[in-house]
Scaffold this active site. Structure first.
Site, PDB file in Angstrom:
ATOM      1  N   HIS A  21       6.252   0.762  11.496  1.00 44.20           N
ATOM      2  CA  HIS A  21       7.116   1.784  10.896  1.00 44.20           C
ATOM      3  C   HIS A  21       6.648   3.194  11.275  1.00 44.20           C
ATOM      4  O   HIS A  21       7.442   4.030  11.715  1.00 44.20           O
ATOM      5  CB  HIS A  21       7.135   1.633   9.373  1.00 44.20           C
ATOM      6  CG  HIS A  21       7.875   2.732   8.683  1.00 44.20           C
ATOM      7  ND1 HIS A  21       9.220   2.674   8.451  1.00 44.20           N
ATOM      8  CD2 HIS A  21       7.461   3.926   8.199  1.00 44.20           C
ATOM      9  CE1 HIS A  21       9.605   3.791   7.845  1.00 44.20           C
ATOM     10  NE2 HIS A  21       8.544   4.568   7.680  1.00 44.20           N
ATOM     11  N   GLU A  22       5.379   3.452  11.092  1.00 43.34           N
ATOM     12  CA  GLU A  22       4.850   4.778  11.414  1.00 43.34           C
ATOM     13  C   GLU A  22       4.920   5.050  12.911  1.00 43.34           C
ATOM     14  O   GLU A  22       5.118   6.183  13.337  1.00 43.34           O
ATOM     15  CB  GLU A  22       3.419   4.933  10.893  1.00 43.34           C
ATOM     16  CG  GLU A  22       3.292   4.855   9.383  1.00 43.34           C
ATOM     17  CD  GLU A  22       4.158   5.845   8.620  1.00 43.34           C
ATOM     18  OE1 GLU A  22       4.486   6.923   9.166  1.00 43.34           O
ATOM     19  OE2 GLU A  22       4.515   5.542   7.477  1.00 43.34           O
ATOM     20  N   HIS A  25       8.022   6.751  13.911  1.00 46.99           N
ATOM     21  CA  HIS A  25       8.041   8.214  13.795  1.00 46.99           C
ATOM     22  C   HIS A  25       7.182   8.850  14.895  1.00 46.99           C
ATOM     23  O   HIS A  25       7.545   9.865  15.480  1.00 46.99           O
ATOM     24  CB  HIS A  25       7.488   8.670  12.435  1.00 46.99           C
ATOM     25  CG  HIS A  25       8.260   8.179  11.265  1.00 46.99           C
ATOM     26  ND1 HIS A  25       9.569   8.531  11.030  1.00 46.99           N
ATOM     27  CD2 HIS A  25       7.907   7.365  10.235  1.00 46.99           C
ATOM     28  CE1 HIS A  25       9.987   7.958   9.913  1.00 46.99           C
ATOM     29  NE2 HIS A  25       8.995   7.236   9.420  1.00 46.99           N
TER      30      HIS A  25
END
Length: 142
Positions: A21-22, A25
């Site tokens: 998920h990170e 970004h």
């Protein structure tokens, strides 16, 4: 002992999900030449278990296993760095990027989660896929 193995499996699974998920970004931010100050698995109030600075980014593992974070320069909701926000926007900061780039950076994590869900569903369906049973072979309604 069985409990510890299951706990380790849950933490490992959660860790993989958080890193992916990170990363959703982190990668667009890097692609758009936005400075990423920190990339952490788990939170680190007070201290961290591991940290290493590579280039402009500090990578680390915190001690509180409730998620993770990517600190992007110029993103006020993450950094709360009021001094940085007082100055003029720098070309490497999130706030100086066009709206479409900021949008891609922001939705990157959710997009990775969605893609991961689809990929996992396809993999599970491929392994445990539906088997067709003709209704003539069904007995007792089952």
């Amino acid at each position: 002992m069985e409990f510890l193995i299951k706990l380790a499996q849950v933490i490992l699974s959660f860790s993989i999900l958080v890193v992916l998920h990170e990363g959703g970004h982190f990668l667009p931010a890097k692609w758009f030449n936005t400075r990423v100050e920190k990339f952490y698995l788990f939170f680190n109030p007070g201290f961290e278990l591991f940290k290493k600075k590579i280039g402009e980014t500090e990578y680390g593992i915190g001690w509180l296993p409730f998620g993770g974070y990517v600190k992007i320069a110029g993103m006020i909701d993450e950094s709360y760095d009021k001094e940085q926000m007082k100055g003029e926007p720098q070309p490497w900061e999130f706030r100086s990027k066009p709206a479409w780039q900021r949008f891609i950076i922001m939705v990157g994590g959710v997009t990775v989660n969605l893609i991961l869900g689809v990929v996992l569903f396809i993999m599970i369906f491929a392994v445990y896929g539906e088997k067709y049973i003709p209704s003539s072979e069904i007995s007792d309604g089952i």
